[in-house]
Design an enzyme around this catalytic site. Structure first.
Site, PDB file in Angstrom:
ATOM      1  N   GLU A   6      -8.495 -35.601 -71.815  1.00 38.27           N
ATOM      2  CA  GLU A   6      -8.731 -36.187 -73.148  1.00 38.27           C
ATOM      3  C   GLU A   6      -9.961 -37.101 -73.119  1.00 38.27           C
ATOM      4  O   GLU A   6     -10.743 -37.141 -74.068  1.00 38.27           O
ATOM      5  CB  GLU A   6      -7.499 -36.962 -73.603  1.00 38.27           C
ATOM      6  N   SER A  63       3.410 -42.748 -69.727  1.00 39.73           N
ATOM      7  CA  SER A  63       3.554 -43.496 -70.971  1.00 39.73           C
ATOM      8  C   SER A  63       4.348 -44.760 -70.692  1.00 39.73           C
ATOM      9  O   SER A  63       5.236 -44.762 -69.834  1.00 39.73           O
ATOM     10  CB  SER A  63       4.280 -42.629 -72.003  1.00 39.73           C
ATOM     11  N   GLN A  74     -37.856 -51.134 -76.706  1.00 39.46           N
ATOM     12  CA  GLN A  74     -36.922 -51.790 -75.783  1.00 39.46           C
ATOM     13  C   GLN A  74     -35.491 -51.258 -75.981  1.00 39.46           C
ATOM     14  O   GLN A  74     -34.662 -51.347 -75.087  1.00 39.46           O
ATOM     15  CB  GLN A  74     -36.975 -53.303 -76.026  1.00 39.46           C
ATOM     16  N   LYS A 126     -33.254 -48.378 -73.679  1.00 38.69           N
ATOM     17  CA  LYS A 126     -32.576 -48.479 -72.380  1.00 38.69           C
ATOM     18  C   LYS A 126     -31.053 -48.436 -72.431  1.00 38.69           C
ATOM     19  O   LYS A 126     -30.418 -47.678 -71.689  1.00 38.69           O
ATOM     20  CB  LYS A 126     -33.032 -49.739 -71.656  1.00 38.69           C
ATOM     21  N   ASN A 130     -46.378 -52.676 -70.889  1.00 33.14           N
ATOM     22  CA  ASN A 130     -46.222 -51.431 -71.635  1.00 33.14           C
ATOM     23  C   ASN A 130     -46.302 -50.198 -70.737  1.00 33.14           C
ATOM     24  O   ASN A 130     -45.508 -49.273 -70.886  1.00 33.14           O
ATOM     25  CB  ASN A 130     -47.280 -51.340 -72.740  1.00 33.14           C
ATOM     26  N   THR A 173      -9.706 -15.544 -79.378  1.00 35.36           N
ATOM     27  CA  THR A 173     -10.694 -15.945 -80.389  1.00 35.36           C
ATOM     28  C   THR A 173      -9.849 -16.580 -81.485  1.00 35.36           C
ATOM     29  O   THR A 173      -8.707 -16.139 -81.704  1.00 35.36           O
ATOM     30  CB  THR A 173     -11.490 -14.732 -80.945  1.00 35.36           C
ATOM     31  N   HIS A 174     -10.348 -17.594 -82.113  1.00 28.64           N
ATOM     32  CA  HIS A 174      -9.578 -18.349 -83.130  1.00 28.64           C
ATOM     33  C   HIS A 174      -8.258 -18.889 -82.571  1.00 28.64           C
ATOM     34  O   HIS A 174      -7.278 -19.028 -83.300  1.00 28.64           O
ATOM     35  CB  HIS A 174      -9.276 -17.474 -84.356  1.00 28.64           C
ATOM     36  N   SER A 195     -34.136 -59.066 -72.597  1.00 24.29           N
ATOM     37  CA  SER A 195     -33.548 -57.775 -72.202  1.00 24.29           C
ATOM     38  C   SER A 195     -33.093 -57.782 -70.751  1.00 24.29           C
ATOM     39  O   SER A 195     -32.548 -56.795 -70.265  1.00 24.29           O
ATOM     40  CB  SER A 195     -34.570 -56.651 -72.416  1.00 24.29           C
ATOM     41  N   LYS A 211       6.997 -38.773 -69.688  1.00 25.71           N
ATOM     42  CA  LYS A 211       5.670 -38.275 -70.036  1.00 25.71           C
ATOM     43  C   LYS A 211       4.727 -38.144 -68.849  1.00 25.71           C
ATOM     44  O   LYS A 211       4.687 -38.991 -67.959  1.00 25.71           O
ATOM     45  CB  LYS A 211       5.010 -39.213 -71.050  1.00 25.71           C
ATOM     46  N   TYR A 265     -47.355 -49.177 -78.156  1.00 25.15           N
ATOM     47  CA  TYR A 265     -46.094 -49.859 -77.864  1.00 25.15           C
ATOM     48  C   TYR A 265     -45.633 -50.666 -79.067  1.00 25.15           C
ATOM     49  O   TYR A 265     -46.409 -51.367 -79.712  1.00 25.15           O
ATOM     50  CB  TYR A 265     -46.234 -50.788 -76.642  1.00 25.15           C
TER      51      TYR A 265
END
Ligand code: ARG
Length: 475
Positions: free
Chosen positions: A289, A276, A321, A324, A109, A154-155, A22, A282, A316
């Protein structure tokens, strides 16, 4: 270097070592591991388990290693399994056998979860500071638009006009809840696990409370088995990050819509937009986003850890592990996203005229007619019906609500008269929304002022906590 091996006739297969390893991701715990080793050294010395002379040389070597790790001159090598073994190798390379003395009364541990708590607290405070900076940006931007009406939705349909300052400021309140959650999380996370050993505590004269204090933790574990198994703080941190991501994604969505040609309310600064490769005209709101898109991995990381923890036996297990990488990824994601979104908010300008023109359209003042009748004690269901009729007539005859004649009003409802035209203006509607927390501009100004004061207070609290943490780390 392996921290075990005595009882094995063979070393691990390459595939076994590769899966166990790790250090390529947990190396970032190195400064916290070294600091918690210093705390452990202090208690070994205090209880006479290490001579003062040995303690002195180990302390010096730990300090040197801390320097070397931060300078990048000491790093993990291929044969190191995890950060703990790499650092023990570093110590033994400097000190010979004495380098292994710190293992008394401590297991990886209790060590790994202590390191991870310290790491999490440090980074949570960094994220909290970035969040408050974003809140400041939102509230300052909001205060520029307090008196500018805009349609409220709303909506995604025009609903009722609102102060655009009110519309922007709402985001700061969502982040205030995240900051509240962080504060609660800090109290639950500031618990030392050192002294729990592998799972059952220690027969050596360790003093967990002494070690906890040395590391600036607010409290000490109450149950050693729980102490080495508990990763609630990881899951909770990931929930907080997912919630922040959720809030960011909603900002991202608004900014994306508001900067579309159809809306054209928001003008995002060039420095916070992208182009773009094929369409030269663009200007895309990519930061918005990505704020929206990155929320996916923040939720994913939470799911990943909750799923790993579900049904896991105490104490443990190596599954732990896997706590992380999701945690690190969520932290790294927010450290990237928060400054960019804050900059985007700071540098966006809004088209006041366009928003004001749009505010009364879509019959967004219809509620004013219903409220007008309700104030005359007309039961609201009837008032609502009458206002609906006004909208229907206007739609048929292509007029606005204030253009209905007194006769038309009277036919729709006997209590409805020309007086209603006074409330059929955007400013009238806004100014009448005076319930606390409402959109009346005078209230919005007060709300923003109070939110900025709270924001400053939170900023100072976080800065002082982070200062205390840094002082602990360099002690
Ligand atoms: N690297 C491990 C982790 O991140 C800590 C090692 C504990 N290993 C063990 N076999 N008890 O969780």
């Amino acid at each position: 270097m392996a921290l075990w091996g005595g009882r094995f006739a063979q070393g691990p297969e390459d595939s076994v070592f590769a899966l166990s390893r790790s250090v390529h991701f947990d190396w970032r715990l190195a400064p916290y591991d070294l600091r918690s080793s210093m705390a452990h050294l202090a208690i070994l010395k205090k209880s006479g388990l290490i001579t003062s002379k040995d303690a002195e040389v180990i302390h010096k070597a730990l300090k040197e290693l801390t320097q070397e790790v931060s300078a990048g001159s000491f790093t993990a090598i291929e044969t190191d399994e995890d950060v703990h073994s790499a650092l023990e190798r570093g110590l033994t390379e400097k000190l010979g056998a004495v380098g292994g003395a710190l293992r008394a009364g401590r297991s990886r541990n209790d060590q790994v979860t202590t390191d991870l708590r310290l790491f999490s607290i440090d980074h949570m405070l960094e994220i909290a500071a970035l969040l408050t900076a974003m809140q400041t940006a939102i509230l300052e931007k909001a205060s520029e638009y307090i008196n500018d009406p805009a349609p409220g939705f709303t909506h995604i349909q025009h609903a009722q006009p609102v102060s655009f300052g009110h519309e922007l400021a709402k985001h700061a309140h969502a982040f205030a809840r995240d900051l509240d959650r962080i504060n609660d999380w800090l109290a639950r996370t500031s618990v030392s696990s050192l002294g729990a050993g592998a799972l059952s505590g220690s027969s050596l004269a360790l003093e967990p409370a002494f070690t906890a204090k040395n590391l600036g933790f607010e409290s000490t574990f109450a149950n050693s088995i729980d102490a080495v198994s508990d990763r609630d703080y990881v899951a909770e941190a990931l929930f907080i990050f997912a919630m922040i991501g959720n809030h960011l994604s909603r900002i991202g969505e608004e900014w994306t819509i508001w900067s579309s040609q159809e809306f054209a309310w928001a003008k995002v600064a060039d420095a916070y937009s992208t182009g773009s490769s094929i369409m030269p005209q663009k200007k895309n709101p990519d930061m918005a986003e990505l704020a929206r898109g990155k929320s996916g991995r923040l939720v994913g990381n939470l799911m990943s850890v909750l799923t790993m923890l579900k049904g896991l036996p105490f104490a443990y297990n190596r599954d732990l592990q896997e706590d992380k990488e999701p945690l690190f990824d969520s932290i790294d994601t927010l450290l990237l996203v928060l400054p960019a979104v804050t900059g985007m908010i700071k540098t966006t300008d809004f088209d006041r005229e366009k928003m004001a023109l749009a505010a009364p359209t879509g019959f967004s003042l219809a509620t004013e007619i219903a409220d007008y009748l309700a104030k005359k004690k007309v039961p609201f269901a009837q008032a609502h019906e009458a206002a609906g009729k006004c909208v229907a007539i206007c739609e048929e005859t292509d007029r606005q609500l204030h253009q209905l004649t007194d006769e038309e009003f009277a036919t729709i409802h006997p209590e409805l008269d020309g007086g209603v035209r006074e409330v059929l203006t955007v400013h009238g509607a806004l100014n009448s929304r005076t319930t606390s927390g409402g959109t009346a501009p005078t209230l919005v100004a007060q709300q923003i002022k109070e939110a900025l004061q709270a924001n400053l207070k939170t900023q100072q609290e976080i800065a002082s906590k982070h200062k205390a943490f840094s002082e602990m780390m360099s002690a």
